[in-house]
Design an enzyme around this catalytic site. Sequence first.
Site, mmCIF file in Angstrom:
data_model
loop_
_atom_site.group_PDB
_atom_site.id
_atom_site.type_symbol
_atom_site.label_atom_id
_atom_site.label_comp_id
_atom_site.label_asym_id
_atom_site.label_seq_id
_atom_site.Cartn_x
_atom_site.Cartn_y
_atom_site.Cartn_z
ATOM 1 N N TYR A 171 74.499 60.068 -3.561
ATOM 2 C CA TYR A 171 75.579 59.450 -2.790
ATOM 3 C C TYR A 171 76.717 60.458 -2.751
ATOM 4 O O TYR A 171 77.508 60.562 -3.683
ATOM 5 C CB TYR A 171 76.009 58.133 -3.439
ATOM 6 C CG TYR A 171 77.210 57.480 -2.782
ATOM 7 C CD1 TYR A 171 77.308 57.395 -1.397
ATOM 8 C CD2 TYR A 171 78.252 56.961 -3.549
ATOM 9 C CE1 TYR A 171 78.410 56.815 -0.798
ATOM 10 C CE2 TYR A 171 79.351 56.368 -2.957
ATOM 11 C CZ TYR A 171 79.421 56.299 -1.588
ATOM 12 O OH TYR A 171 80.520 55.721 -0.977
ATOM 13 N N ASN B 256 72.105 52.666 1.618
ATOM 14 C CA ASN B 256 73.421 52.425 1.015
ATOM 15 C C ASN B 256 73.680 50.922 1.118
ATOM 16 O O ASN B 256 73.925 50.398 2.196
ATOM 17 C CB ASN B 256 74.510 53.205 1.751
ATOM 18 C CG ASN B 256 75.892 53.011 1.145
ATOM 19 O OD1 ASN B 256 76.287 51.908 0.788
ATOM 20 N ND2 ASN B 256 76.649 54.087 1.041
ATOM 21 N N GLU C 118 75.720 53.474 -3.669
ATOM 22 C CA GLU C 118 76.943 52.663 -3.723
ATOM 23 C C GLU C 118 76.652 51.285 -4.322
ATOM 24 O O GLU C 118 76.944 50.244 -3.744
ATOM 25 C CB GLU C 118 77.593 52.530 -2.341
ATOM 26 C CG GLU C 118 79.085 52.274 -2.412
ATOM 27 C CD GLU C 118 79.788 52.371 -1.064
ATOM 28 O OE1 GLU C 118 81.015 52.152 -1.046
ATOM 29 O OE2 GLU C 118 79.136 52.659 -0.050
ATOM 30 N N ASN D 249 76.100 49.091 -0.370
ATOM 31 C CA ASN D 249 77.506 48.669 -0.417
ATOM 32 C C ASN D 249 77.725 47.524 -1.411
ATOM 33 O O ASN D 249 78.355 46.525 -1.103
ATOM 34 C CB ASN D 249 77.987 48.268 0.983
ATOM 35 C CG ASN D 249 79.496 48.141 1.070
ATOM 36 O OD1 ASN D 249 80.223 48.701 0.264
ATOM 37 N ND2 ASN D 249 79.981 47.384 2.036
ATOM 38 N N ASP E 145 72.982 58.839 1.114
ATOM 39 C CA ASP E 145 74.157 58.847 1.977
ATOM 40 C C ASP E 145 74.868 60.186 1.791
ATOM 41 O O ASP E 145 75.494 60.432 0.759
ATOM 42 C CB ASP E 145 75.070 57.677 1.599
ATOM 43 C CG ASP E 145 76.317 57.594 2.479
ATOM 44 O OD1 ASP E 145 76.494 58.458 3.355
ATOM 45 O OD2 ASP E 145 77.118 56.672 2.275
ATOM 46 N N HIS F 192 75.617 49.945 6.197
ATOM 47 C CA HIS F 192 74.589 50.949 6.477
ATOM 48 C C HIS F 192 73.262 50.239 6.718
ATOM 49 O O HIS F 192 73.087 49.069 6.368
ATOM 50 C CB HIS F 192 74.414 51.909 5.294
ATOM 51 C CG HIS F 192 75.600 52.775 5.016
ATOM 52 N ND1 HIS F 192 75.595 54.140 5.192
ATOM 53 C CD2 HIS F 192 76.846 52.470 4.562
ATOM 54 C CE1 HIS F 192 76.772 54.636 4.854
ATOM 55 N NE2 HIS F 192 77.546 53.639 4.468
ATOM 56 N N CYS G 185 88.821 46.696 24.724
ATOM 57 C CA CYS G 185 89.638 47.446 25.678
ATOM 58 C C CYS G 185 90.795 48.102 24.938
ATOM 59 O O CYS G 185 90.966 47.915 23.728
ATOM 60 C CB CYS G 185 90.151 46.525 26.796
ATOM 61 S SG CYS G 185 91.265 45.218 26.216
#
EC number: 3.1.-.-
Length: 559
Positions: A141, A7, A34, A9, A182, A304, A549
Site C-alpha cells: 500500500y 484496497n 488499507e 478501505n 494500491d 476502490h 454542472c
Amino acid sequence: MKIVTWNINGIRTFKNGIKKILDSFDADIICVQETKVTRDLLDEKTAIVDGYNSYFSFSRGRGGYSGVATYCKDTATPFLAEEGLTGLLANQGEAVGCYGDQVGLSSEELLALDNEGRAIITQHHFMGTDGPQKLIVINVYCPRADPDKPERKQYKLQFYQLLQCRAEAILSSGSHVIVLGDVNTSHRPIDHCNPDDVDNFEDNPGRKWLDHFLFETEENTEDGNTEDDLADISQNSASGGKFVDSFRHFHPKRSNAFTCWSTLTGARQTNYGTRIDYIFSDRSLVETAFIGVDIMPEVEGSDHCPVWAQLSCTLQSSPKCPHLCTRHMPEFIGKQQKLSRFLVKVPEKQSVSKGSVESLPGSQDAGEIWENLNPVVLGNSVVKKRPTVREADTNGHKAKRSKQTKTESNAKGSLLAFFKPKQTLLIPSGGNLALKQAESSQDGVGSESDTRSCPSDAQKETNLSKVTAMENEVEGESTSIDKSKDCKKGPCTGFWKTVLHGPPQPPLCKSHNEPCVLRTVKKAGPNLGRQFFVCARPQGHASNPQARCNFFAWVEKGK
C-alpha cells in the site's frame, strides 16, 4: 492459480467477518490494503478465517490508518512470510531475504518506511516447465503524496525506491516476483479520467518512477512513446524496466478502466476515476504463466474495486504456516488470558474443595470467585456467605445484622449488580421533591449502625402520611406549571424561529434546474468554514450530461 488485490478501505466494515467476500473471489491469494486496524483491535473472526491463513502488517505509530493483509487458502499456504520491505521487522530464520542495496537510505528512514504497515511478502512454490519454481508476492500500500505536507512527497518517493530495490533483488536471486496493491499513482493519461486537468501530468515524480520500473510492451508505444523513447527510458533507468503492468499487457487500449473513485463527489456513478491498483509481474512470468487480468468495478464496499489475475501454474502448499501467521498469535491460540474469562459464570457442576484451593488472579481464591458469581442460590440449596466483620464480635458470637448490612451483601454479591440501574419509585411529574425528601428521611433511619434501633410502626405511619401530603401538594403545583408552559409554548417557538433561521434554501442549478447541495470549505485558507452551493449530481466529465454542472454560489453571511 488466481490472485486478487483490493484496497478495502477498512477491514472492520465487514461486520460479520471477511470470509464471505474471500469465498466470493474463489482465489488462492487475496491481498488487501488499507485495513485500518491495529493488532489490539484485530478480532478473531477477521484474523482466523476457516479455510485460509492470514498475514497482517499494522501501523505502529497511528491507529485506524494504513495496514495490509494477505489471505492464502490452506491449499496455497506460503513457505515463508515477512513483514515490511527493509528486513528490520523480519523474524530470524523465516525471512524471505534479498534486500538489495539500501545505501541511499539511513537507518531512521528505513525504520520509518516500515513503521506504517505498508508491505507483506509471502514466498510460494509451484511446478514450472523447468521444474520447481519460487514465487514471491509483495503486497503493498504505497503512500499518498499530500500536497499540504511536502515531507510526504519525499516519503512516497523513498518508498518507491525501497520497493524497486527489494523487488529487483529478489528477481535477481532467481525467483519470480509479483508486486501488487494500491500504488497511488496513475501511470498513463489513459489511466486518468481527466489528465488535462492535472498540471504537468507527465512530469509527476510517481509517473517517472513507473516509467523506470515498468517495461513498455510494443502495444504501448502508440500511447505517446516511440521506440526511440522506450530505448532511452530503458537505457537511462536503473531497473531497465524489469516488470510489466499485467492489465495493460492484456488490455493495452481499454479506456475508462478505473479502480478508484471519489466517494465525496459520487464519482463512481459516472465512472470518473483513476486506475491506481495494479498487478505487476516480471516479464518471464507474464509471458509464460499469465492467462488473463481484469478489474471488478461491480464489486462495491470500498472506494476502490478489486483486480484479479489468473495464472496457469498450481501452487504447492507448505506443511505448516510461517511464524507470522495470525494463527500463531498468543491472543488467538489461548495462551493469553482475556478479561472475559473473569466475568463468565462458573459451571454449576464444578465443586471447590478447601484442601485444593489455589491462588487465582485478582488476589481471590476459588471460594471467593464462586461466591461472587453465585451469591445466593445454587439449584435448591442456599449458599452460606462468609461472616463479615459486622456479623461477628470479638468473642466469636454473631451480632445482629442491620438493614444496611443485608443490602450491601446483596449488592456486592455479584459484579453485574454494579452495572444494573438503581430501582426507584415512579411517581407523577412534580413528585420528585417529595420522593427525594422521603428517601433522605428513610436513609437517615436505614443508615443507623447496629447499635441503634429501627423506627417504630407509629413513626413509619407518620412518615408515610407526610410523604402522601407532600406528593399531593407538589402534584398540584406541577399541574399549574404545566399549564403555564402550555401557554408559553407558542410564543417561545416563534421567538426561536426568528433568532435561528436554519440552513438557507438551496437554489436551483441552471443546467438541470434541480436543488443544489450545501457544502463547507474544509481546506485551510481564507475561505475555511465558508459554505457554498454546488450541483447535487455526481462528479463527472464535462461532456457527460448526467454529471455535475459547473454551478457554484457562495452563501452570504447572515443568511
